[in-house]
Design a protein around this motif. Structure first.
Motif, PDB file in Angstrom:
ATOM      1  N   ALA A  72      15.981 -57.538 -10.792  1.00 28.14           N
ATOM      2  CA  ALA A  72      14.703 -58.242 -10.957  1.00 28.14           C
ATOM      3  C   ALA A  72      14.537 -59.323  -9.894  1.00 28.14           C
ATOM      4  O   ALA A  72      13.448 -59.494  -9.319  1.00 28.14           O
ATOM      5  CB  ALA A  72      14.618 -58.844 -12.356  1.00 28.14           C
ATOM      6  N   LEU A  73      15.615 -60.045  -9.609  1.00 27.00           N
ATOM      7  CA  LEU A  73      15.580 -61.079  -8.569  1.00 27.00           C
ATOM      8  C   LEU A  73      15.268 -60.452  -7.216  1.00 27.00           C
ATOM      9  O   LEU A  73      14.441 -60.972  -6.460  1.00 27.00           O
ATOM     10  CB  LEU A  73      16.919 -61.824  -8.526  1.00 27.00           C
ATOM     11  N   ALA A  75      13.649 -57.680  -6.572  1.00 29.68           N
ATOM     12  CA  ALA A  75      12.238 -57.260  -6.539  1.00 29.68           C
ATOM     13  C   ALA A  75      11.321 -58.451  -6.283  1.00 29.68           C
ATOM     14  O   ALA A  75      10.377 -58.372  -5.483  1.00 29.68           O
ATOM     15  CB  ALA A  75      11.859 -56.569  -7.849  1.00 29.68           C
ATOM     16  N   GLY A  76      11.603 -59.550  -6.935  1.00 32.10           N
ATOM     17  CA  GLY A  76      10.815 -60.760  -6.720  1.00 32.10           C
ATOM     18  C   GLY A  76      10.954 -61.291  -5.306  1.00 32.10           C
ATOM     19  O   GLY A  76       9.978 -61.746  -4.690  1.00 32.10           O
ATOM     20  N   LEU A  77      12.153 -61.225  -4.764  1.00 35.62           N
ATOM     21  CA  LEU A  77      12.382 -61.701  -3.394  1.00 35.62           C
ATOM     22  C   LEU A  77      11.686 -60.828  -2.360  1.00 35.62           C
ATOM     23  O   LEU A  77      11.187 -61.332  -1.355  1.00 35.62           O
ATOM     24  CB  LEU A  77      13.885 -61.786  -3.101  1.00 35.62           C
ATOM     25  N   VAL A  78      11.645 -59.533  -2.601  1.00 39.28           N
ATOM     26  CA  VAL A  78      10.925 -58.641  -1.681  1.00 39.28           C
ATOM     27  C   VAL A  78       9.436 -58.986  -1.685  1.00 39.28           C
ATOM     28  O   VAL A  78       8.802 -59.075  -0.628  1.00 39.28           O
ATOM     29  CB  VAL A  78      11.166 -57.156  -2.032  1.00 39.28           C
ATOM     30  N   ALA A  79       8.883 -59.231  -2.870  1.00 43.68           N
ATOM     31  CA  ALA A  79       7.470 -59.621  -2.963  1.00 43.68           C
ATOM     32  C   ALA A  79       7.225 -60.955  -2.255  1.00 43.68           C
ATOM     33  O   ALA A  79       6.237 -61.111  -1.528  1.00 43.68           O
ATOM     34  CB  ALA A  79       7.042 -59.705  -4.426  1.00 43.68           C
ATOM     35  N   LEU A  80       8.122 -61.913  -2.445  1.00 44.51           N
ATOM     36  CA  LEU A  80       8.006 -63.216  -1.775  1.00 44.51           C
ATOM     37  C   LEU A  80       8.107 -63.057  -0.263  1.00 44.51           C
ATOM     38  O   LEU A  80       7.341 -63.671   0.487  1.00 44.51           O
ATOM     39  CB  LEU A  80       9.083 -64.170  -2.286  1.00 44.51           C
ATOM     40  N   TRP A  81       9.033 -62.231   0.187  1.00 44.94           N
ATOM     41  CA  TRP A  81       9.231 -61.978   1.613  1.00 44.94           C
ATOM     42  C   TRP A  81       7.951 -61.433   2.250  1.00 44.94           C
ATOM     43  O   TRP A  81       7.526 -61.914   3.303  1.00 44.94           O
ATOM     44  CB  TRP A  81      10.392 -61.007   1.759  1.00 44.94           C
ATOM     45  N   VAL A  82       7.328 -60.460   1.602  1.00 40.23           N
ATOM     46  CA  VAL A  82       6.079 -59.883   2.116  1.00 40.23           C
ATOM     47  C   VAL A  82       4.970 -60.944   2.126  1.00 40.23           C
ATOM     48  O   VAL A  82       4.246 -61.082   3.119  1.00 40.23           O
ATOM     49  CB  VAL A  82       5.663 -58.643   1.294  1.00 40.23           C
ATOM     50  N   LEU A  83       4.846 -61.698   1.046  1.00 41.61           N
ATOM     51  CA  LEU A  83       3.826 -62.750   0.974  1.00 41.61           C
ATOM     52  C   LEU A  83       4.002 -63.764   2.103  1.00 41.61           C
ATOM     53  O   LEU A  83       3.030 -64.124   2.779  1.00 41.61           O
ATOM     54  CB  LEU A  83       3.895 -63.469  -0.378  1.00 41.61           C
ATOM     55  N   LEU A  84       5.224 -64.204   2.328  1.00 45.75           N
ATOM     56  CA  LEU A  84       5.473 -65.200   3.379  1.00 45.75           C
ATOM     57  C   LEU A  84       5.147 -64.652   4.767  1.00 45.75           C
ATOM     58  O   LEU A  84       4.582 -65.366   5.602  1.00 45.75           O
ATOM     59  CB  LEU A  84       6.929 -65.679   3.316  1.00 45.75           C
ATOM     60  N   MET A  85       5.470 -63.392   5.003  1.00 45.79           N
ATOM     61  CA  MET A  85       5.137 -62.813   6.304  1.00 45.79           C
ATOM     62  C   MET A  85       3.630 -62.669   6.486  1.00 45.79           C
ATOM     63  O   MET A  85       3.110 -62.934   7.571  1.00 45.79           O
ATOM     64  CB  MET A  85       5.846 -61.465   6.490  1.00 45.79           C
ATOM     65  N   VAL A  86       2.913 -62.263   5.448  1.00 41.19           N
ATOM     66  CA  VAL A  86       1.453 -62.137   5.532  1.00 41.19           C
ATOM     67  C   VAL A  86       0.824 -63.501   5.790  1.00 41.19           C
ATOM     68  O   VAL A  86      -0.062 -63.638   6.646  1.00 41.19           O
ATOM     69  CB  VAL A  86       0.886 -61.488   4.247  1.00 41.19           C
ATOM     70  N   LYS A  87       1.276 -64.526   5.080  1.00 41.14           N
ATOM     71  CA  LYS A  87       0.727 -65.874   5.267  1.00 41.14           C
ATOM     72  C   LYS A  87       1.006 -66.388   6.678  1.00 41.14           C
ATOM     73  O   LYS A  87       0.133 -66.977   7.319  1.00 41.14           O
ATOM     74  CB  LYS A  87       1.305 -66.845   4.230  1.00 41.14           C
ATOM     75  N   ALA A  88       2.215 -66.172   7.178  1.00 38.41           N
ATOM     76  CA  ALA A  88       2.553 -66.616   8.535  1.00 38.41           C
ATOM     77  C   ALA A  88       1.715 -65.867   9.568  1.00 38.41           C
ATOM     78  O   ALA A  88       1.202 -66.475  10.511  1.00 38.41           O
ATOM     79  CB  ALA A  88       4.038 -66.411   8.801  1.00 38.41           C
ATOM     80  N   PHE A  89       1.557 -64.570   9.386  1.00 40.54           N
ATOM     81  CA  PHE A  89       0.780 -63.780  10.333  1.00 40.54           C
ATOM     82  C   PHE A  89      -0.685 -64.222  10.368  1.00 40.54           C
ATOM     83  O   PHE A  89      -1.315 -64.213  11.418  1.00 40.54           O
ATOM     84  CB  PHE A  89       0.868 -62.290   9.989  1.00 40.54           C
ATOM     85  N   SER A  90      -1.202 -64.635   9.203  1.00 42.80           N
ATOM     86  CA  SER A  90      -2.599 -65.076   9.147  1.00 42.80           C
ATOM     87  C   SER A  90      -2.779 -66.501   9.669  1.00 42.80           C
ATOM     88  O   SER A  90      -3.898 -66.998   9.715  1.00 42.80           O
ATOM     89  CB  SER A  90      -3.137 -64.963   7.722  1.00 42.80           C
ATOM     90  N   GLY A  91      -1.686 -67.150  10.058  1.00 44.41           N
ATOM     91  CA  GLY A  91      -1.773 -68.486  10.634  1.00 44.41           C
ATOM     92  C   GLY A  91      -1.761 -69.606   9.611  1.00 44.41           C
ATOM     93  O   GLY A  91      -2.077 -70.739   9.928  1.00 44.41           O
TER      94      GLY A  91
END
Length: 108
Positions: A72-73, A75-91
């Motif tokens: 479960a941890l 899975a949550g970390l993978v979701a967080l990882w994707v979110l952080l990369m999307v936010k960084a890419f969007s500036g």
């Protein structure tokens, strides 16, 4: 977006700081000296994923349900990882609770 001292656009460099978790965060802390946006994301990546690794080791040591909690941890970390990369890419300088504050203090 501006270009960093490495010649990479800052949103791409910030995204790459998350690509391999703490390892890529540390790498960008070592090579990028000027761009505060990239350095913020590199610090946040390093602190987040080093902490996640320690938490994962702790959770995995629990008898019986440790493997389930660790799944479960993860899975949550993978979701967080994707979110952080999307936010960084969007500036966006997306700050996680606690870790984001520490990362921000490090770039001042």
């Amino acid at each position: 977006m501006t270009r960093t001292s490495t010649g990479i656009p800052s949103n791409i460099a910030a995204t790459l700081a998350y690509a391999f978790g703490a390892l890529s965060g540390i790498a960008f802390l070592m090579i990028e000296r000027d761009d505060k946006f990239v350095r913020f994301h590199a610090w946040q990546s390093t602190l987040t994923f080093l902490g996640a690794m320690l938490l994962s080791l702790l959770v995995a040591s629990f008898p019986v349900f440790g493997w389930l909690l660790n799944a479960a941890l993860t899975a949550g970390l993978v979701a967080l990882w994707v979110l952080l990369m999307v936010k960084a890419f969007s500036g966006e300088r997306f700050k996680l609770p606690y870790v984001g504050e520490i990362a921000e203090q490090q770039i001042r």
